[in-house]
Design an enzyme around this catalytic site. Sequence first.
Site, PDB file in Angstrom:
ATOM      1  N   GLY A 122       0.846  -1.194   0.000  1.00  0.00           N
ATOM      2  CA  GLY A 122       0.000   0.000   0.000  1.00  0.00           C
ATOM      3  C   GLY A 122       0.880   1.242   0.000  1.00  0.00           C
ATOM      4  O   GLY A 122       0.492   2.314   0.493  1.00  0.00           O
ATOM      5  N   GLY A 139      -0.175   4.709  -1.246  1.00  0.00           N
ATOM      6  CA  GLY A 139      -1.279   5.365  -0.546  1.00  0.00           C
ATOM      7  C   GLY A 139      -0.808   6.472   0.388  1.00  0.00           C
ATOM      8  O   GLY A 139       0.397   6.717   0.542  1.00  0.00           O
ATOM      9  N   GLN A 140      -1.774   7.100   1.038  1.00  0.00           N
ATOM     10  CA  GLN A 140      -1.487   8.266   1.895  1.00  0.00           C
ATOM     11  C   GLN A 140      -0.508   7.912   3.019  1.00  0.00           C
ATOM     12  O   GLN A 140       0.501   8.599   3.207  1.00  0.00           O
ATOM     13  CB  GLN A 140      -2.800   8.787   2.495  1.00  0.00           C
ATOM     14  N   ASP A 176       2.819  -2.057  -4.105  1.00  0.00           N
ATOM     15  CA  ASP A 176       1.420  -1.662  -4.311  1.00  0.00           C
ATOM     16  C   ASP A 176       0.924  -2.378  -5.556  1.00  0.00           C
ATOM     17  O   ASP A 176       1.693  -3.062  -6.238  1.00  0.00           O
ATOM     18  CB  ASP A 176       1.296  -0.129  -4.435  1.00  0.00           C
ATOM     19  N   ILE A 177      -0.359  -2.181  -5.855  1.00  0.00           N
ATOM     20  CA  ILE A 177      -0.934  -2.926  -6.984  1.00  0.00           C
ATOM     21  C   ILE A 177      -0.525  -2.328  -8.338  1.00  0.00           C
ATOM     22  O   ILE A 177      -0.520  -3.021  -9.347  1.00  0.00           O
ATOM     23  CB  ILE A 177      -2.474  -3.024  -6.829  1.00  0.00           C
ATOM     24  N   ASP A 179      -0.476  -7.562  -5.763  1.00  0.00           N
ATOM     25  CA  ASP A 179      -1.899  -7.547  -5.415  1.00  0.00           C
ATOM     26  C   ASP A 179      -1.983  -8.379  -4.140  1.00  0.00           C
ATOM     27  O   ASP A 179      -1.665  -9.576  -4.144  1.00  0.00           O
ATOM     28  CB  ASP A 179      -2.698  -8.190  -6.557  1.00  0.00           C
ATOM     29  N   TYR A 191     -16.539  -0.863   5.773  1.00  0.00           N
ATOM     30  CA  TYR A 191     -15.149  -0.612   6.183  1.00  0.00           C
ATOM     31  C   TYR A 191     -14.987  -0.906   7.682  1.00  0.00           C
ATOM     32  O   TYR A 191     -14.093  -1.654   8.092  1.00  0.00           O
ATOM     33  CB  TYR A 191     -14.816   0.842   5.860  1.00  0.00           C
ATOM     34  N   LYS A 205     -12.907  -3.812   9.659  1.00  0.00           N
ATOM     35  CA  LYS A 205     -11.887  -3.512  10.672  1.00  0.00           C
ATOM     36  C   LYS A 205     -12.171  -4.277  11.962  1.00  0.00           C
ATOM     37  O   LYS A 205     -11.263  -4.796  12.612  1.00  0.00           O
ATOM     38  CB  LYS A 205     -11.822  -2.001  10.939  1.00  0.00           C
TER      39      LYS A 205
END
Length: 322
Positions: free
Chosen positions: A8, A11-12, A34-35, A50, A144, A148
Amino acid sequence: MERILVIGANGQIGSELVEALSAQQGPNSVFAADIGARSLFGHPNYETIDVLDQKRLERVVDNHSVTQVYQLAAMLSVTGEAAPLTAWTLNINGLLNILELARQRNQSGKPLRIFWPSSIAAFGPHTPAVDTPQLAVMDPTTIYGISKQAGERLSEYYFSKFGVDVRSIRYPGVISYKSPPGGGTTDYAIAIFHAAKRGERYACYLGPETTLPMIYMPDAIRASIELMEAPAERVRTRSAYNVAGLSFNPRELALAIKQRVPQFDISYQLDYRQQIADSWPRSLNDTHARADWGWSAKVGLSELVDDMLENVDVEVREHQAA
Ligand code: AKB
């Protein structure tokens, strides 16, 4: 020496985690994944993964003799609601693939330490909203949040049944300027800075009094790394730790911006995200994280606003919309 894989990494949080870990451990010890076909941040040692592809994951972990994995690939609360089945599959099967790999490696004497992020979204409307304790009613309403909550249970299960060294934090809304956020309910607290820097009025989709727990990126990165560095016996919570940064609402944030950018203005146009925010805590009690591994937030609202206004790059919003 640790060899760390961050999944990831485009990402952020992942993008900044790779930077921080590379600075700390040396760039050759950190692998960004990452993907996408390439790193959006020019990270060296980039791998396309992935997280749903267990074989590929295993190959990369073996090839680089990885000892720690940060598995950050996920869909957040807003994007998750647009595609619930995809969000569930990515968030849960992604975690399960890593946990299974760690279980197998434990058996072959090559243990993997895992970091996986939970979220304040794992709480729900019946959770005590103020000073939310570590152990509380959890009745999440978004896919989501449900993923979690289930992920927390899976983590605890893999730890107690198979000895997998998995660690997690319930991230509040993470505020940063280097990369665009990825479809969360708390994203207003980033978008507002872009509007202020552009000299635009900001139309906020949450009401002025919607207080939510937030954390500034440097604190979020530090929390993640400190938890991963803690001796295993100090990590007594294997679901996910409450970690408090600061709490504020759109009115308070707009006021702090206006004190520095007097022409800044905000209006309120509430949408479906209000309901999601209303089901989340307003502030977190993080005494367990403090007692177990010495957590303490450093950045308050004033410093956060100064730093965001100085560093926000208005081009990032273009990138986000592209
Ligand atoms: C979101 O808003 O979905 C995320 C989170 C709180 O986990 N930022």
